[in-house]
Design an enzyme around this catalytic site. Structure first.
Site, PDB file in Angstrom:
ATOM      1  N   GLY A 105      -7.566  20.673  19.843  1.00  0.00           N
ATOM      2  CA  GLY A 105      -7.154  22.239  19.146  1.00  0.00           C
ATOM      3  C   GLY A 105      -7.607  23.154  20.107  1.00  0.00           C
ATOM      4  O   GLY A 105      -8.001  22.789  21.005  1.00  0.00           O
ATOM      5  N   GLY A 106      -7.601  24.481  19.634  1.00  0.00           N
ATOM      6  CA  GLY A 106      -8.071  25.689  20.478  1.00  0.00           C
ATOM      7  C   GLY A 106      -9.210  25.736  20.923  1.00  0.00           C
ATOM      8  O   GLY A 106      -9.571  26.462  21.675  1.00  0.00           O
ATOM      9  N   GLN A 107      -9.795  24.951  19.824  1.00  0.00           N
ATOM     10  CA  GLN A 107     -11.452  25.078  20.142  1.00  0.00           C
ATOM     11  C   GLN A 107     -12.042  23.840  20.656  1.00  0.00           C
ATOM     12  O   GLN A 107     -11.366  22.787  20.407  1.00  0.00           O
ATOM     13  CB  GLN A 107     -12.370  25.361  18.724  1.00  0.00           C
ATOM     14  CG  GLN A 107     -11.721  26.425  18.179  1.00  0.00           C
ATOM     15  CD  GLN A 107     -12.099  27.820  18.683  1.00  0.00           C
ATOM     16  OE1 GLN A 107     -12.853  28.129  19.453  1.00  0.00           O
ATOM     17  NE2 GLN A 107     -11.242  29.001  18.149  1.00  0.00           N
ATOM     18  N   PHE A 144      10.619  -2.043  -0.694  1.00  0.00           N
ATOM     19  CA  PHE A 144      11.041  -3.182  -0.163  1.00  0.00           C
ATOM     20  C   PHE A 144      11.348  -3.286   1.066  1.00  0.00           C
ATOM     21  O   PHE A 144      11.576  -2.309   1.751  1.00  0.00           O
ATOM     22  CB  PHE A 144      11.920  -3.960  -1.340  1.00  0.00           C
ATOM     23  CG  PHE A 144      11.841  -4.220  -2.459  1.00  0.00           C
ATOM     24  CD1 PHE A 144      10.619  -4.970  -2.859  1.00  0.00           C
ATOM     25  CD2 PHE A 144      12.644  -3.559  -3.539  1.00  0.00           C
ATOM     26  CE1 PHE A 144      10.445  -5.216  -4.115  1.00  0.00           C
ATOM     27  CE2 PHE A 144      12.138  -3.692  -5.166  1.00  0.00           C
ATOM     28  CZ  PHE A 144      11.113  -4.681  -5.236  1.00  0.00           C
ATOM     29  N   GLY A 145      11.382  -4.682   1.651  1.00  0.00           N
ATOM     30  CA  GLY A 145      11.907  -4.905   3.060  1.00  0.00           C
ATOM     31  C   GLY A 145      13.380  -4.373   2.830  1.00  0.00           C
ATOM     32  O   GLY A 145      14.031  -4.177   2.024  1.00  0.00           O
ATOM     33  N   GLN A 181       0.880  -1.235   0.007  1.00  0.00           N
ATOM     34  CA  GLN A 181      -0.066   0.077   0.130  1.00  0.00           C
ATOM     35  C   GLN A 181       0.588   1.554  -0.168  1.00  0.00           C
ATOM     36  O   GLN A 181       0.460   2.300  -0.712  1.00  0.00           O
ATOM     37  CB  GLN A 181      -0.927  -0.063   1.319  1.00  0.00           C
ATOM     38  CG  GLN A 181      -1.771   1.234   1.204  1.00  0.00           C
ATOM     39  CD  GLN A 181      -2.566   1.075   2.383  1.00  0.00           C
ATOM     40  OE1 GLN A 181      -3.213   2.337   2.697  1.00  0.00           O
ATOM     41  NE2 GLN A 181      -2.874   0.202   3.320  1.00  0.00           N
ATOM     42  N   LYS A 218      11.141  -4.624   9.122  1.00  0.00           N
ATOM     43  CA  LYS A 218       9.865  -4.535   8.451  1.00  0.00           C
ATOM     44  C   LYS A 218       8.916  -3.947   9.117  1.00  0.00           C
ATOM     45  O   LYS A 218       8.832  -3.741  10.454  1.00  0.00           O
ATOM     46  CB  LYS A 218       9.390  -5.865   7.912  1.00  0.00           C
ATOM     47  CG  LYS A 218      10.598  -6.642   7.090  1.00  0.00           C
ATOM     48  CD  LYS A 218      10.035  -7.856   6.535  1.00  0.00           C
ATOM     49  CE  LYS A 218      10.516  -8.781   5.544  1.00  0.00           C
ATOM     50  NZ  LYS A 218      10.143 -10.093   5.206  1.00  0.00           N
ATOM     51  N   GLU A 251       1.352  -1.164   8.244  1.00  0.00           N
ATOM     52  CA  GLU A 251       0.474   0.174   8.766  1.00  0.00           C
ATOM     53  C   GLU A 251       0.453   0.309  10.460  1.00  0.00           C
ATOM     54  O   GLU A 251       0.898   1.486  10.972  1.00  0.00           O
ATOM     55  CB  GLU A 251      -0.845  -0.202   8.150  1.00  0.00           C
ATOM     56  CG  GLU A 251      -2.032   0.794   8.827  1.00  0.00           C
ATOM     57  CD  GLU A 251      -1.736   2.390   8.308  1.00  0.00           C
ATOM     58  OE1 GLU A 251      -1.442   2.485   7.157  1.00  0.00           O
ATOM     59  OE2 GLU A 251      -1.958   3.224   9.059  1.00  0.00           O
ATOM     60  N   ASP A 302       0.625   3.831   5.967  1.00  0.00           N
ATOM     61  CA  ASP A 302       0.891   3.479   4.684  1.00  0.00           C
ATOM     62  C   ASP A 302       0.706   4.626   3.735  1.00  0.00           C
ATOM     63  O   ASP A 302       1.419   5.014   3.128  1.00  0.00           O
ATOM     64  CB  ASP A 302       0.035   2.160   4.225  1.00  0.00           C
ATOM     65  CG  ASP A 302       0.762   1.071   4.896  1.00  0.00           C
ATOM     66  OD1 ASP A 302       2.000   0.907   4.975  1.00  0.00           O
ATOM     67  OD2 ASP A 302      -0.255  -0.117   4.737  1.00  0.00           O
TER      68      ASP A 302
HETATM   69  C1  COA Z   1       5.862  -4.675   3.344  1.00  0.00           C
HETATM   70  C2  COA Z   1       7.107  -5.490   3.680  1.00  0.00           C
HETATM   71  C3  COA Z   1       6.810  -6.039   5.322  1.00  0.00           C
HETATM   72  C4  COA Z   1       6.595  -6.894   2.984  1.00  0.00           C
HETATM   73  O1  COA Z   1       7.662  -8.007   3.259  1.00  0.00           O
HETATM   74  P1  COA Z   1       8.047  -9.070   2.511  1.00  0.00           P
HETATM   75  O2  COA Z   1       6.667  -9.767   1.898  1.00  0.00           O
HETATM   76  O3  COA Z   1       9.003  -9.988   3.358  1.00  0.00           O
HETATM   77  O4  COA Z   1       8.899  -8.596   1.127  1.00  0.00           O
HETATM   78  P2  COA Z   1      10.291  -7.909   1.022  1.00  0.00           P
HETATM   79  O5  COA Z   1      10.043  -6.371   0.555  1.00  0.00           O
HETATM   80  O6  COA Z   1      11.015  -7.702   2.402  1.00  0.00           O
HETATM   81  O7  COA Z   1      10.890  -8.885  -0.132  1.00  0.00           O
HETATM   82  C5  COA Z   1      10.273  -8.979  -1.381  1.00  0.00           C
HETATM   83  C6  COA Z   1      10.854 -10.234  -2.084  1.00  0.00           C
HETATM   84  O8  COA Z   1      10.379 -10.145  -3.284  1.00  0.00           O
HETATM   85  C7  COA Z   1      11.527 -10.351  -4.094  1.00  0.00           C
HETATM   86  N1  COA Z   1      11.347  -9.445  -5.190  1.00  0.00           N
HETATM   87  C8  COA Z   1      10.504  -8.527  -5.479  1.00  0.00           C
HETATM   88  N2  COA Z   1      10.647  -7.980  -6.777  1.00  0.00           N
HETATM   89  C9  COA Z   1      11.060  -8.949  -7.349  1.00  0.00           C
HETATM   90  C10 COA Z   1      11.468  -9.240  -8.741  1.00  0.00           C
HETATM   91  N3  COA Z   1      11.193  -8.351  -9.564  1.00  0.00           N
HETATM   92  N4  COA Z   1      11.934 -10.264  -9.058  1.00  0.00           N
HETATM   93  C11 COA Z   1      12.532 -11.285  -8.181  1.00  0.00           C
HETATM   94  N5  COA Z   1      12.117 -11.188  -6.962  1.00  0.00           N
HETATM   95  C12 COA Z   1      11.550 -10.172  -6.523  1.00  0.00           C
HETATM   96  C13 COA Z   1      12.682  -9.982  -3.337  1.00  0.00           C
HETATM   97  O9  COA Z   1      13.929 -10.451  -3.727  1.00  0.00           O
HETATM   98  C14 COA Z   1      12.449 -10.243  -1.909  1.00  0.00           C
HETATM   99  O10 COA Z   1      12.581 -11.573  -1.698  1.00  0.00           O
HETATM  100  P3  COA Z   1      14.056 -11.823  -0.787  1.00  0.00           P
HETATM  101  O11 COA Z   1      13.808 -11.609   0.569  1.00  0.00           O
HETATM  102  O12 COA Z   1      14.259 -13.415  -1.024  1.00  0.00           O
HETATM  103  O13 COA Z   1      15.129 -11.021  -1.429  1.00  0.00           O
HETATM  104  C15 COA Z   1       8.182  -5.148   3.453  1.00  0.00           C
HETATM  105  O14 COA Z   1       8.575  -4.940   2.140  1.00  0.00           O
HETATM  106  C16 COA Z   1       8.661  -3.793   4.085  1.00  0.00           C
HETATM  107  O15 COA Z   1       8.976  -3.532   5.166  1.00  0.00           O
HETATM  108  N6  COA Z   1       8.738  -2.817   3.234  1.00  0.00           N
HETATM  109  C17 COA Z   1       8.964  -1.418   3.724  1.00  0.00           C
HETATM  110  C18 COA Z   1       8.109  -0.743   4.655  1.00  0.00           C
HETATM  111  C19 COA Z   1       6.720  -0.465   4.031  1.00  0.00           C
HETATM  112  O16 COA Z   1       6.462  -0.253   2.832  1.00  0.00           O
HETATM  113  N7  COA Z   1       5.671  -1.316   4.540  1.00  0.00           N
HETATM  114  C20 COA Z   1       4.171  -1.032   4.114  1.00  0.00           C
HETATM  115  C21 COA Z   1       3.665  -1.932   3.352  1.00  0.00           C
HETATM  116  S1  COA Z   1       1.998  -1.311   3.032  1.00  0.00           S
END
Ligand code: COA
Length: 422
Positions: A244-246, A95-96, A16, A135, A138, A167
Site C-alpha cells: 500500500g501507500g505506507q 456443481f462442476g 466449501q 472444474k 481453492e 472458495d
Molecule cells: C468442486 C468440484 C471440483 C467437485 O467435483 P465432483 O466431486 O466431481 O462433483 P461435481 O459437482 O462435478 O458432480 C457432482 C456429482 O454428484 C451428483 N449429484 C449431486 N447431487 C445429487 C443428487 N441430489 N442426487 C443424485 N446425484 C447428485 C451429480 O449428478 C454429479 O455426478 P455426475 O457427474 O455423474 O452427474 C466441482 O463441483 C466444481 O468444479 N464445482 C464448481 C467450482 C467450485 O465450487 N469449486 C470449489 C469447491 S470448494
C-alpha cells in the site's frame, strides 16, 4: 427479528465455496435447506478426526441449515425438487460444469418453473470462455486469479495463502450478488441468474496487484522492497511488503520462534515518534532527523536499512512487548497470531468469533463465529445438521406432504441412492 427471516433457500451447494455463502445467509436468518445427494456432501467424510462423525470440514461450513436428501436421478426425487423450487426464494449450487443441466434443469427451465426465484451459481471459471468446462478447487483459483504469482519471495516458488480466498472468498461474492438480486426480485417479481467464477473473485481480491501491474508500464514501484523496473511486466512477489501507500513489514521478535513476529506499518504520521523511540536503542539517537529517513520518499529508498534498524530494536522484545511499546505511539501493528493464539484470545472470545457448539456425533467442538455483526439481529449459531436429519420435517412443513405421501416417495427411491450393482 432476523434480517433474512422468511427467505427460503434451496441450497444444493457442496464442499466449501457454496456452503460458506449459505452459512452466512443462514446466520442472517434465512431458512437454508441443504438439498443433499443421498451420499451426502463429500466433506462430511473428508479429513475425519472422529470415527463415523461428520468432519469438522463439514460442520464448520454448514451451521444453522436443515438437511434433506433427495436423489436427483430418480423421477420422484426430481418431482420433489420441482415442488421445492416453487416454494423457495433462492436456489444455489456449485456443481462442476453442466451437472444441473444434465439433471434437466437449466437456468431457463428453473426460471420457467418459478419466475421469481433467484439462482446463484459458483463455477471455477464461469459459464463462458475457454475455461468454462473446467472444474476448480481453492488453489486452482488462487493460481489462476493472480494470487499465487504475487505471493512469496522473488527467488522462491509462488505460494498459496492460508486464507481461502478462492472458495470462501467466492462464497462472499455470491452472497452479495444473491442479496442484490433478491431485492430486485422483490420489486420486479422477476428472479435472475447470479454467477460468480472463482477466478474472477480472486482477481477482484488481487485488485491492488493489477494497480501495480499498470504502474509498472510507467516506472518502478518504489514502495516495493524487491527490485522492480519500468516495463518489467509481471508484478513480482514481494514477501511481506505492505502493498500500500505506507511502508510495512513483519519484524522478528524474541524468542524468535515461528510466530514471534509483529507486523508494523511505518505510517507517515508516526515516523517521528517511532524514530525517537527506537533511535537511542539502535545507537542512532538522531534517527528522527536523519536525512535518509526524513520523508516517506527517502524511507522508501532506504527501507532495507530502516527494517534492519527496527528488527535490531525488536531483538530485545517479544511480539506482545513490542506491540505494547508501539500502540501508545499510534503505530499500526499486529502480532502474527497462530491458530492457538486466536482460539484462546480474549478479544476473539469477547466478539463471539470462537464459538463452542455441541453435536450428536462428535460432542463439543468450536466454530469460527459470524464476522458480520448486525446490531438488531445478531447471529445465533447452531450446529450443522446430520445427513437427511430434516427430510421428513421439510417435506411436511414446506410441501405439506402426509406421512403416506412421504412413505410412497421413499419406497420409489426419491430420498436414497439405488444399491450399487455387484
Ligand atoms: C468442486 C468440484 C471440483 C467437485 O467435483 P465432483 O466431486 O466431481 O462433483 P461435481 O459437482 O462435478 O458432480 C457432482 C456429482 O454428484 C451428483 N449429484 C449431486 N447431487 C445429487 C443428487 N441430489 N442426487 C443424485 N446425484 C447428485 C451429480 O449428478 C454429479 O455426478 P455426475 O457427474 O455423474 O452427474 C466441482 O463441483 C466444481 O468444479 N464445482 C464448481 C467450482 C467450485 O465450487 N469449486 C470449489 C469447491 S470448494
Amino acid at each position: 427479528m432476523e434480517a433474512l427471516k422468511g427467505v427460503r433457500i434451496l441450497d444444493m451447494t457442496h464442499v466449501q465455496a457454496g456452503p460458506t455463502c449459505s452459512q452466512l445467509l443462514a446466520w442472517m436468518g434465512a431458512d437454508v435447506i441443504k438439498f443433499e445427494n443421498p451420499a451426502g456432501d463429500a466433506t462430511r467424510g473428508q479429513l475425519r478426526d472422529v470415527p463415523n462423525a461428520d468432519s469438522l470440514y463439514f460442520t464448520m461450513l454448514n451451521c444453522n441449515k436443515r438437511s434433506i436428501t433427495v436423489n436427483m436421478k430418480n423421477p420422484e426425487g426430481k418431482a420433489v425438487f420441482v415442488d421445492l423450487l416453487k416454494k423457495c426464494d433462492i436456489i444455489m449450487e456449485n456443481f462442476g460444469p453442466g451437472v444441473l443441466d444434465r439433471f434437466g434443469f437449466t437456468w431457463e427451465k428453473i426460471h420457467e418453473i418459478n419466475p421469481k426465484i433467484v439462482m446463484g451459481s459458483i463455477k471455477g471459471f464461469g459459464s463462458s470462455g475457454p475455461y468454462a468446462d473446467f472444474k476448480a478447487y481453492e488453489n486452482v483459483a488462487q493460481a489462476m486469479g493472480g494470487a499465487m504469482s504475487t505471493t512469496g519471495v522473488p527467488d522462491g516458488p509462488p505460494f498459496v495463502t492460508g486464507a481461502q480466498i478462492g472458495d470462501s472468498g467466492t462464497g462472499l461474492h455470491l452472497a452479495i450478488g444473491l442479496l442484490a438480486a433478491l431485492r430486485q426480485a422483490e420489486q420486479s417479481g422477476q428472479g435472475q441468474y447470479v454467477e460468480v467464477a472463482m477466478m474472477d473473485g480472486v482477481m477482484n481480491l488481487c485488485r491492488v496487484k493489477f494497480r501495480d501491474h499498470q504502474r509498472l508500464t510507467r516506472g518502478d514501484l518504489p514502495e516495493y522492497s524487491v527490485p522492480t523496473y519500468k516495463g518489467m511486466g509481471d508484478v513480482p512477489r514481494a514477501g511481506n511488503d505492505s502493498g500500500g501507500g505506507q511502508l510495512g513489514n513483519a519484524i522478528h521478535c524474541k524468542p524468535h520462534g515461528a510466530n514471534d513476529w509483529l507486523y508494523i506499518v511505518v505510517q507517515e504520521a508516526v515516523w517521528d515518534a517511532l524514530a525517537k523511540r527506537i533511535g537511542p536503542e539502535v545507537h542512532i539517537p538522531d534517527l528522527a532527523t536523519d536525512a535518509r529517513f526524513s520523508t516517506i520518499g527517502e524511507r522508501r529508498k532506504h527501507q532495507q536499512l530502516m527494517w534492519t534498524l527496527i528488527n535490531k530494536f525488536a531483538e530485545n522484545y517479544t511480539k506482545r512487548e513490542l506491540m505494547a511499546i508501539l500502540n501508545p505511539l499510534d503505530v499500526p501493528c499486529g502480532p502474527i497470531m497462530s491458530t492457538e493464539d486466536l482460539a484462546t484470545d480474549e478479544h476473539v472470545r469477547g466478539r463471539d468469533m470462537w464459538v463452542e457448539l455441541d453435536h450428536p456425533q462428535r460432542g463439543k467442538w468450536y466454530n469460527v463465529g459470524m464476522p458480520i455483526k448486525l446490531s438488531a439481529s445478531p447471529a445465533k449459531i447452531e450446529r450443522s445438521p446430520t445427513l437427511g436429519e430434516h427430510t421428513d420435517e421439510v417435506l411436511k412443513e414446506v410441501l405439506g406432504l402426509s406421512d403416506a405421501d412421504i412413505a410412497s416417495k421413499r419406497t420409489a427411491g426419491a430420498f436414497s441412492l439405488p444399491p450399487k450393482k455387484k
